[in-house]
Design a protein around this motif. Structure first.
Motif, PDB file in Angstrom:
ATOM      1  N   SER A   7      -7.300  -2.260   3.259  1.00 32.32           N
ATOM      2  CA  SER A   7      -6.969  -1.940   4.122  1.00 32.32           C
ATOM      3  C   SER A   7      -5.592  -0.971   3.967  1.00 32.32           C
ATOM      4  CB  SER A   7      -5.641  -3.096   4.653  1.00 32.32           C
ATOM      5  OG  SER A   7      -4.527  -3.122   3.469  1.00 32.32           O
ATOM      6  N   ARG A   8      -6.232  -0.101   2.700  1.00 32.31           N
ATOM      7  CA  ARG A   8      -6.022   1.003   2.309  1.00 32.31           C
ATOM      8  C   ARG A   8      -6.825   1.932   2.873  1.00 32.31           C
ATOM      9  NH1 ARG A   8      -3.316  -1.324  -3.313  1.00 32.31           N
ATOM     10  NH2 ARG A   8      -2.128  -2.455  -2.111  1.00 32.31           N
ATOM     11  N   SER A   9      -6.207   3.910   3.251  1.00 29.06           N
ATOM     12  CA  SER A   9      -7.799   4.565   3.098  1.00 29.06           C
ATOM     13  C   SER A   9      -7.562   4.891   2.154  1.00 29.06           C
ATOM     14  CB  SER A   9      -5.826   5.687   4.327  1.00 29.06           C
ATOM     15  OG  SER A   9      -5.389   5.787   3.044  1.00 29.06           O
ATOM     16  N   THR A  10      -6.902   5.165   0.868  1.00 29.11           N
ATOM     17  CA  THR A  10      -8.093   5.986   0.163  1.00 29.11           C
ATOM     18  C   THR A  10      -9.270   5.284  -0.566  1.00 29.11           C
ATOM     19  OG1 THR A  10      -6.481   7.067  -0.829  1.00 29.11           O
ATOM     20  CG2 THR A  10      -7.572   6.548  -2.265  1.00 29.11           C
ATOM     21  N   GLY A  11      -8.821   3.116  -0.108  1.00 29.58           N
ATOM     22  CA  GLY A  11      -9.456   2.502  -1.180  1.00 29.58           C
ATOM     23  C   GLY A  11     -10.379   1.904   0.282  1.00 29.58           C
ATOM     24  N   ARG A  12     -10.463   2.511   1.351  1.00 27.93           N
ATOM     25  CA  ARG A  12     -11.919   2.180   2.383  1.00 27.93           C
ATOM     26  C   ARG A  12     -13.180   3.146   2.016  1.00 27.93           C
ATOM     27  NH1 ARG A  12     -10.200   4.328   8.518  1.00 27.93           N
ATOM     28  NH2 ARG A  12      -9.525   6.645   7.225  1.00 27.93           N
ATOM     29  N   LEU A  13     -12.527   4.125   0.937  1.00 27.11           N
ATOM     30  CA  LEU A  13     -13.692   5.016   0.504  1.00 27.11           C
ATOM     31  C   LEU A  13     -13.466   5.031  -0.926  1.00 27.11           C
ATOM     32  CD1 LEU A  13     -11.732   8.838   2.462  1.00 27.11           C
ATOM     33  CD2 LEU A  13     -12.881   6.687   3.453  1.00 27.11           C
ATOM     34  N   LEU A  14     -13.051   3.300  -1.820  1.00 28.41           N
ATOM     35  CA  LEU A  14     -13.528   3.312  -3.074  1.00 28.41           C
ATOM     36  C   LEU A  14     -13.507   4.968  -3.534  1.00 28.41           C
ATOM     37  CD1 LEU A  14     -17.620   2.335  -1.567  1.00 28.41           C
ATOM     38  CD2 LEU A  14     -15.166   1.246  -2.091  1.00 28.41           C
ATOM     39  N   LEU A  15     -12.487   5.443  -3.900  1.00 28.04           N
ATOM     40  CA  LEU A  15     -11.699   6.116  -4.474  1.00 28.04           C
ATOM     41  C   LEU A  15     -10.498   5.674  -5.314  1.00 28.04           C
ATOM     42  CD1 LEU A  15     -12.076   9.439  -1.915  1.00 28.04           C
ATOM     43  CD2 LEU A  15     -13.443   9.168  -3.704  1.00 28.04           C
ATOM     44  N   ALA A  16     -10.497   6.048  -6.314  1.00 27.56           N
ATOM     45  CA  ALA A  16      -9.421   5.297  -7.139  1.00 27.56           C
ATOM     46  C   ALA A  16      -8.350   6.458  -6.698  1.00 27.56           C
ATOM     47  CB  ALA A  16      -8.964   6.318  -8.895  1.00 27.56           C
ATOM     48  N   GLN A  50       1.364   0.662  11.031  1.00 25.43           N
ATOM     49  CA  GLN A  50       2.118   0.484  10.411  1.00 25.43           C
ATOM     50  C   GLN A  50       1.285  -0.322   9.004  1.00 25.43           C
ATOM     51  OE1 GLN A  50       6.028  -0.443  11.391  1.00 25.43           O
ATOM     52  NE2 GLN A  50       4.985  -0.468   8.321  1.00 25.43           N
ATOM     53  N   THR A  51       0.281  -1.017   9.348  1.00 23.04           N
ATOM     54  CA  THR A  51      -0.122  -1.787   8.550  1.00 23.04           C
ATOM     55  C   THR A  51      -0.750  -0.801   7.528  1.00 23.04           C
ATOM     56  OG1 THR A  51      -1.700  -3.339   9.627  1.00 23.04           O
ATOM     57  CG2 THR A  51      -3.167  -3.114   7.942  1.00 23.04           C
ATOM     58  N   ALA A  55       0.621  -1.261   3.093  1.00 18.43           N
ATOM     59  CA  ALA A  55      -0.258  -1.356   1.696  1.00 18.43           C
ATOM     60  C   ALA A  55      -0.113   0.259   1.070  1.00 18.43           C
ATOM     61  CB  ALA A  55      -1.708  -0.735   2.417  1.00 18.43           C
ATOM     62  N   SER A  56       0.141   1.718   2.254  1.00 18.18           N
ATOM     63  CA  SER A  56       0.039   2.959   1.243  1.00 18.18           C
ATOM     64  C   SER A  56       1.729   2.509   0.582  1.00 18.18           C
ATOM     65  CB  SER A  56       0.576   3.892   1.749  1.00 18.18           C
ATOM     66  OG  SER A  56      -0.442   4.047   2.283  1.00 18.18           O
ATOM     67  N   MET A  57       2.405   1.596   0.870  1.00 20.15           N
ATOM     68  CA  MET A  57       3.792   1.586  -0.102  1.00 20.15           C
ATOM     69  C   MET A  57       3.912   0.952  -0.997  1.00 20.15           C
ATOM     70  SD  MET A  57       6.100   3.767   1.110  1.00 20.15           S
ATOM     71  CE  MET A  57       7.615   3.872   0.735  1.00 20.15           C
ATOM     72  N   GLN A  58       2.977  -0.267  -0.985  1.00 23.11           N
ATOM     73  CA  GLN A  58       2.879  -1.356  -2.053  1.00 23.11           C
ATOM     74  C   GLN A  58       2.029  -0.749  -3.151  1.00 23.11           C
ATOM     75  OE1 GLN A  58       0.613  -4.876  -0.797  1.00 23.11           O
ATOM     76  NE2 GLN A  58       0.053  -5.140  -3.182  1.00 23.11           N
ATOM     77  N   THR A  59       0.661   0.196  -2.562  1.00 17.87           N
ATOM     78  CA  THR A  59       0.417   0.901  -3.999  1.00 17.87           C
ATOM     79  C   THR A  59       1.235   2.147  -4.287  1.00 17.87           C
ATOM     80  OG1 THR A  59      -1.869   0.967  -2.871  1.00 17.87           O
ATOM     81  CG2 THR A  59      -1.290   2.674  -4.503  1.00 17.87           C
ATOM     82  N   TRP A  60       1.669   3.269  -3.602  1.00 17.05           N
ATOM     83  CA  TRP A  60       3.075   3.470  -4.845  1.00 17.05           C
ATOM     84  C   TRP A  60       4.095   3.096  -5.226  1.00 17.05           C
ATOM     85  CZ3 TRP A  60       8.408   3.582  -3.910  1.00 17.05           C
ATOM     86  CH2 TRP A  60       9.252   4.250  -4.120  1.00 17.05           C
ATOM     87  N   SER A  61       4.521   1.734  -4.976  1.00 18.50           N
ATOM     88  CA  SER A  61       5.304   0.701  -5.712  1.00 18.50           C
ATOM     89  C   SER A  61       5.044   0.372  -6.982  1.00 18.50           C
ATOM     90  CB  SER A  61       5.514  -0.437  -5.136  1.00 18.50           C
ATOM     91  OG  SER A  61       6.645  -0.566  -6.012  1.00 18.50           O
ATOM     92  N   GLU A  62       3.781   0.379  -7.408  1.00 17.06           N
ATOM     93  CA  GLU A  62       2.500  -0.099  -8.305  1.00 17.06           C
ATOM     94  C   GLU A  62       2.113   0.857  -9.279  1.00 17.06           C
ATOM     95  OE1 GLU A  62      -0.758  -1.839  -6.126  1.00 17.06           O
ATOM     96  OE2 GLU A  62      -0.125  -3.441  -5.669  1.00 17.06           O
ATOM     97  N   ILE A  71       9.231   0.472   5.459  1.00 21.36           N
ATOM     98  CA  ILE A  71       9.553   1.844   6.472  1.00 21.36           C
ATOM     99  C   ILE A  71       8.860   1.124   7.695  1.00 21.36           C
ATOM    100  CG2 ILE A  71       9.482   4.289   7.232  1.00 21.36           C
ATOM    101  CD1 ILE A  71       9.060   4.626   3.930  1.00 21.36           C
ATOM    102  N   ALA A  72       9.885   1.127   8.261  1.00 21.26           N
ATOM    103  CA  ALA A  72       9.491   0.360   9.508  1.00 21.26           C
ATOM    104  C   ALA A  72       9.133   1.945  10.427  1.00 21.26           C
ATOM    105  CB  ALA A  72      10.462  -0.053  10.815  1.00 21.26           C
ATOM    106  N   LEU A  73       7.804   1.874  11.565  1.00 21.91           N
ATOM    107  CA  LEU A  73       7.014   3.103  11.833  1.00 21.91           C
ATOM    108  C   LEU A  73       7.005   2.558  13.894  1.00 21.91           C
ATOM    109  CD1 LEU A  73       3.674   3.927  10.600  1.00 21.91           C
ATOM    110  CD2 LEU A  73       6.283   4.668  10.667  1.00 21.91           C
ATOM    111  N   SER A  74       7.090   3.028  14.826  1.00 24.08           N
ATOM    112  CA  SER A  74       7.085   2.469  16.394  1.00 24.08           C
ATOM    113  C   SER A  74       6.026   3.962  16.483  1.00 24.08           C
ATOM    114  CB  SER A  74       8.766   2.778  17.216  1.00 24.08           C
ATOM    115  OG  SER A  74       8.766   4.593  17.195  1.00 24.08           O
TER     116      SER A  74
END
Length: 202
Positions: A7-16, A50-51, A55-62, A71-74
């Motif tokens: 679900s992460r943009s970098t992860g779906r490309l199989l990149l670290a 939003q998804t 997911a990106s903020m979760q990675t950032w936190s880790e 952060i809510a988006l519209s």
């Protein structure tokens, strides 16, 4: 790679992920679609955006060891996020004509001997503040220079270059490097064949 990476943009490309908070800058850039590879644009609609951001903020936190607030988006935030992505890619590829200034609005705090920050507000403005601050910090530590866009024009995946001399130009040598090198080699052979004496006598 964990199970959430799809679900992460970098992860779906199989990149670290890039180190520290630079991973958010990388994730923003890798949210772009790749039509030739049937990879969708994650900023195309509110739900996908939003998804992606959650997911990106979760990675950032880790990666940073800091607690990330949601952060809510519209739908109204999507054009600004896509513009931000375009501008950041321009910095990375040195193709930005006139850098666009962006306001940064964050809360700074000092605890346990270190400063930390959280963006104020919500939506694209909060993402913009966080992306710019992380890019600024990375530029001072030298890590921003190792964040690169694949030179394959139909790819453009953004990777973190871990090579000793920071000389990588392809996100993956097998899928992009070999393909383009082979294409260039064939083009050179065709050009040589056209210019041969045998061809000129025909």
């Amino acid at each position: 790679m964990n199970s959430d990476d799809t679900s992460r943009s970098t992860g779906r490309l199989l990149l670290a992920a890039a180190p520290g908070g630079l991973c958010l800058v990388q994730d923003l850039l890798n949210s772009a679609g790749m039509p030739e590879a049937s990879v969708p644009d994650l900023l195309d609609n509110e739900s996908a955006a939003q998804t992606w951001l959650d997911a990106s903020m979760q990675t950032w936190s880790e990666q940073t060891g800091r607690t990330a607030r949601r952060i809510a988006l519209s739908g109204d935030d999507l054009p600004a996020l896509r513009d931000l992505r375009h501008d950041v890619r321009g910095w990375l590829t040195s193709e930005a004509e006139d850098p666009t200034p962006h306001p940064v609005d964050v809360d700074l705090s000092f605890r346990d001997g270190r400063f930390s920050f959280q963006p104020k507000g919500d939506g694209a403005a909060a993402v913009t503040s966080l992306v710019h601050l992380e890019a600024l910090l990375a530029s001072h530590t030298g890590t921003l220079a190792r964040l690169k866009a694949c030179m394959n024009p139909s790819c453009g995946a953004v990777f973190y270059d871990l090579s000793r001399n920071a000389t990588r130009v392809w996100h993956d040598m097998k899928t992009c490097g070999n393909t383009l090198n082979l294409r260039a080699s064939r083009a050179r052979r065709r050009a040589t064949a056209k210019g041969s004496p045998a061809d000129s006598d025909r």
